[in-house]
Design an enzyme around this catalytic site. Sequence first.
Site, PDB file in Angstrom:
ATOM      1  N   LYS A 102      -5.918 104.881 -50.444  1.00  0.00           N
ATOM      2  CA  LYS A 102      -4.353 104.971 -50.477  1.00  0.00           C
ATOM      3  C   LYS A 102      -3.669 103.461 -50.752  1.00  0.00           C
ATOM      4  O   LYS A 102      -2.679 103.506 -51.465  1.00  0.00           O
ATOM      5  CB  LYS A 102      -3.820 105.713 -49.069  1.00  0.00           C
ATOM      6  CG  LYS A 102      -3.967 107.200 -49.277  1.00  0.00           C
ATOM      7  CD  LYS A 102      -3.469 107.932 -47.879  1.00  0.00           C
ATOM      8  CE  LYS A 102      -3.847 109.416 -47.789  1.00  0.00           C
ATOM      9  NZ  LYS A 102      -3.384 109.819 -46.618  1.00  0.00           N
ATOM     10  N   ASP A 151       2.848 111.803 -47.667  1.00  0.00           N
ATOM     11  CA  ASP A 151       2.768 111.612 -46.546  1.00  0.00           C
ATOM     12  C   ASP A 151       4.156 111.380 -45.511  1.00  0.00           C
ATOM     13  O   ASP A 151       4.007 112.034 -44.542  1.00  0.00           O
ATOM     14  CB  ASP A 151       1.832 110.589 -46.112  1.00  0.00           C
ATOM     15  CG  ASP A 151       0.239 111.064 -46.529  1.00  0.00           C
ATOM     16  OD1 ASP A 151      -0.035 112.335 -46.534  1.00  0.00           O
ATOM     17  OD2 ASP A 151      -0.580 110.059 -46.598  1.00  0.00           O
TER      18      ASP A 151
HETATM   19  P1  NAP Z   1      -7.052 104.410 -42.082  1.00  0.00           P
HETATM   20  O1  NAP Z   1      -6.069 104.002 -42.851  1.00  0.00           O
HETATM   21  O2  NAP Z   1      -8.582 104.113 -41.917  1.00  0.00           O
HETATM   22  O3  NAP Z   1      -6.743 103.753 -40.500  1.00  0.00           O
HETATM   23  C1  NAP Z   1      -7.820 104.360 -39.331  1.00  0.00           C
HETATM   24  C2  NAP Z   1      -6.839 103.991 -38.124  1.00  0.00           C
HETATM   25  O4  NAP Z   1      -7.851 104.330 -36.923  1.00  0.00           O
HETATM   26  C3  NAP Z   1      -6.534 102.610 -37.787  1.00  0.00           C
HETATM   27  O5  NAP Z   1      -5.677 102.193 -36.892  1.00  0.00           O
HETATM   28  C4  NAP Z   1      -7.994 102.198 -37.035  1.00  0.00           C
HETATM   29  O6  NAP Z   1      -7.953 100.929 -36.125  1.00  0.00           O
HETATM   30  C5  NAP Z   1      -8.185 103.392 -36.097  1.00  0.00           C
HETATM   31  N1  NAP Z   1      -9.591 103.487 -35.898  1.00  0.00           N
HETATM   32  C6  NAP Z   1     -10.613 103.709 -36.483  1.00  0.00           C
HETATM   33  N2  NAP Z   1     -11.767 103.715 -35.869  1.00  0.00           N
HETATM   34  C7  NAP Z   1     -11.316 103.509 -34.505  1.00  0.00           C
HETATM   35  C8  NAP Z   1     -12.115 103.104 -33.185  1.00  0.00           C
HETATM   36  N3  NAP Z   1     -13.338 103.412 -33.108  1.00  0.00           N
HETATM   37  N4  NAP Z   1     -11.227 102.908 -32.214  1.00  0.00           N
HETATM   38  C9  NAP Z   1      -9.978 102.525 -32.156  1.00  0.00           C
HETATM   39  N5  NAP Z   1      -9.286 102.910 -33.352  1.00  0.00           N
HETATM   40  C10 NAP Z   1     -10.083 103.108 -34.515  1.00  0.00           C
HETATM   41  O7  NAP Z   1      -6.894 105.856 -41.986  1.00  0.00           O
HETATM   42  P2  NAP Z   1      -5.865 106.809 -42.174  1.00  0.00           P
HETATM   43  O8  NAP Z   1      -5.689 107.273 -43.633  1.00  0.00           O
HETATM   44  O9  NAP Z   1      -4.518 106.044 -41.493  1.00  0.00           O
HETATM   45  O10 NAP Z   1      -5.886 108.384 -41.233  1.00  0.00           O
HETATM   46  C11 NAP Z   1      -6.049 108.185 -39.844  1.00  0.00           C
HETATM   47  C12 NAP Z   1      -6.169 109.451 -39.590  1.00  0.00           C
HETATM   48  O11 NAP Z   1      -4.952 110.480 -39.936  1.00  0.00           O
HETATM   49  C13 NAP Z   1      -7.567 110.241 -40.179  1.00  0.00           C
HETATM   50  O12 NAP Z   1      -7.887 111.039 -38.845  1.00  0.00           O
HETATM   51  C14 NAP Z   1      -7.010 111.139 -41.044  1.00  0.00           C
HETATM   52  O13 NAP Z   1      -7.706 112.461 -41.204  1.00  0.00           O
HETATM   53  C15 NAP Z   1      -5.531 111.620 -40.572  1.00  0.00           C
HETATM   54  N6  NAP Z   1      -4.577 111.969 -41.663  1.00  0.00           N
HETATM   55  C16 NAP Z   1      -3.870 113.134 -41.567  1.00  0.00           C
HETATM   56  C17 NAP Z   1      -3.128 113.657 -42.518  1.00  0.00           C
HETATM   57  C18 NAP Z   1      -2.450 115.092 -42.552  1.00  0.00           C
HETATM   58  O14 NAP Z   1      -2.111 115.218 -43.557  1.00  0.00           O
HETATM   59  N7  NAP Z   1      -2.537 115.364 -41.453  1.00  0.00           N
HETATM   60  C19 NAP Z   1      -2.616 112.393 -43.569  1.00  0.00           C
HETATM   61  C20 NAP Z   1      -3.297 111.376 -43.640  1.00  0.00           C
HETATM   62  C21 NAP Z   1      -4.263 111.052 -42.568  1.00  0.00           C
HETATM   63  P3  NAP Z   1      -8.230  99.330 -36.891  1.00  0.00           P
HETATM   64  O15 NAP Z   1      -6.916  99.049 -37.539  1.00  0.00           O
HETATM   65  O16 NAP Z   1      -8.334  98.448 -35.492  1.00  0.00           O
HETATM   66  O17 NAP Z   1      -9.364  99.493 -37.557  1.00  0.00           O
END
Ligand code: NAP
Length: 278
Positions: free
Chosen positions: A67, A103
């Site tokens: 994204k 989103d």
């Molecule tokens: P992303 O850009 O990869 O961000 C991941 C986030 O999770 C970052 O804040 C990261 O922290 C944190 N994280 C990852 N591993 C971690 C760990 N071991 N301990 C603590 N924090 C950790 O992903 P994203 O697109 O934002 O997605 C995040 C979540 O939202 C996912 O579960 C995704 O499936 C969900 N989502 C849902 C929807 C929906 O429509 N329901 C839409 C979009 C996303 P750091 O910055 O420290 O790495």
Amino acid sequence: MSSKRFAVIGDPIEHSRSPRMQMAAFRAAGIQATYEPLHVTATELADAVRRLRDGGYIGFNVTIPHKRAMPALLDSMDPIARQTGAVNTVVREGTELIGYNTDVEGFDMALTVLAGPDWRGRCLLFGAGGAARAVVAALQRRGCEVTVTNRSVESADALAKEIGGEVKILRRLGDLEAAVYSADLVVNATALGMGDLSAVSPLPPGAHFRPGALAIDLVYGRQTPFLIAAIAAGCRVQDGIEMLVQQGAAAFRLWTGIQPDTGVMREACLQPVTEVVS
Ligand code: NAP
């Protein structure tokens, strides 16, 4: 009548519910369409976007982890996508690709379902990735007070700088318990609660929710440790399915000009994969 072509790109992509959700919406609207899940790695992204541009697609969705890389590959972006620096929906107009971030609307509509269109309050957000940016933008539009806490404080600082407006960053882990207790809404926008991290919660041990608080987990399809704790504390809760459906409905409208049947989209998301015909 020829089929209209759509796709979703991501890595991994096998678990995406968007193909069955969007196909259900196309069928309900009487639109003959295909919606292909395309596995695209980060190094393949630029080539994949070139093929999507030339391949007769009306539009496509973008999911983890692309994204934030998409803006550089597009011709223009709408103001919300520009503010968040993230694109989850692309529309092709002639030879041009235009980026959107549905989103933001998806989260706002999900919050409306949980608490109403005028709800605002003090919000604590776990996470500073792509999804967190959309949540912050949506909450700011409602006039909410937003505090972000994240494993890496640098990412949280980058989020605050890029999104603009008033965003507080929680810098001391010792302040987290008090921040959870003082929040009217707590949101998990981290990867904690899914995949290999399915047993992990972003909440600190011993954290207490404020009585009557709301809790939303963007992870969908399962009760995460975060949601289980919120339910046990008597919070009004929601998982990520509603946001998924609403961001998908907004993308569908951008591509077709038609409001889709969100009921059939929600039903398709909740079906076991084996029952789905695409
Ligand atoms: P992303 O850009 O990869 O961000 C991941 C986030 O999770 C970052 O804040 C990261 O922290 C944190 N994280 C990852 N591993 C971690 C760990 N071991 N301990 C603590 N924090 C950790 O992903 P994203 O697109 O934002 O997605 C995040 C979540 O939202 C996912 O579960 C995704 O499936 C969900 N989502 C849902 C929807 C929906 O429509 N329901 C839409 C979009 C996303 P750091 O910055 O420290 O790495």
